[in-house]
Design an enzyme around this catalytic site. Structure first.
Site: not given
Ligand code: AP5
Ligand code: MG
Length: 215
Positions: A13, A88, A127, A160, A171
């Protein structure tokens, strides 16, 4: 264009959102990034959020909704934005609908980026992110030219805190139980689109643009 990006942790994402910003200049609203900024700043909100994030659990809705509500009111959101990692759960999705209605806005679509679960662990443990510019790398799939340094700005790369195997498992469980049902939520509204998130980042980006009807 006002879109919600859906997808499991590690689906790409953030990676795709950053490419959309580069090409089309739409702001990305990532609740994860906003929460991590609050953690780094050491605010009371950040301290509260960190205790949930380190366990791989969702931060309480009230915290996240307040943050998003403030962000959506800013001028740069008038033309469009990409919501990344929000909503979420169903309560957040319903609250977003109300928030948008009160701002006289509506979503253009929800785009689900689909990646098989077995691919996600390596994406997340591998990552690395630049502290200065936020550029993302992956030590297995897309490493930086020089270990630990950003290709674009030479900034230091960090891992991270929640990209540890045990936290990632939690997660993914939380995603399945609370976030995946949103695919049905937006399907029922008739605005769901989906793309496969497997393949090269550029291939996926082309599909994302095509699916969203962007030139
Ligand atoms: P990346 O693009 O970083 O993936 P992502 O989908 O953004 O994954 P996240 O880990 O950021 O998602 P998340 O939902 O767990 O985290 P968030 O920050 O929202 O890509 C990942 C890796 O893959 C990278 O190394 C990239 O280079 C690689 N990659 C990408 N595309 C690729 C491809 N095609 N092929 C190979 N490799 C590839 O949330 C974190 C925490 O915050 C949550 O657990 C929660 O505690 C809190 N939080 C966030 N939002 C909320 C909410 N709305 N409500 C409540 N708690 C929340
Ligand atoms: Mg992300």
């Amino acid at each position: 264009m006002k879109i919600v990006l859906l997808g499991a942790p590690g689906a790409g994402k953030g990676t795709q959102a950053k490419k959309l910003i580069e090409k089309y200049g739409m702001p990305q609203i990532s609740t994860g990034d906003l929460l991590r900024a609050a953690v780094s700043a050491g605010t009371s909100l950040g301290k509260e959020a960190k205790s949930y994030m380190d366990k791989g659990e969702l931060v309480p809705d009230s915290v996240v909704l307040g943050m998003v509500g403030e962000r959506l009111k800013q001028d740069d959101c008038k033309k469009g934005y990409i919501l990344d990692g929000f909503p979420r759960n169903t309560a957040q999705a319903e609250a977003l609908d109300k928030m948008l209605a009160s701002l006289d806005m509506s979503l253009s679509g929800a785009l689900s980026v689909d990646v098989p679960f077995e691919d996600l662990m390596k994406r997340l443990t591998g990552r690395r992110t630049c502290k200065s510019c936020g550029q993302m790398y992956n030590i297995y799939f897309g490493p930086p030219k020089k270990e630990g340094a950003c290709d674009k700005c030479s900034g230091d790369l960090f891992q991270r805190d929640d990209d540890k195997e045990a936290t990632i498992k939690k997660r993914l469980e939380v995603y399945t139980a609370q976030t995946e049902p949103l695919i049905g939520y937006y399907k029922n509204k008739g605005i769901l689109k989906s793309v496969s998130g497997t393949g090269s980042i550029d291939e996926i980006f082309n599909k994302v643009c095509e699916t969203l009807g962007l030139q």
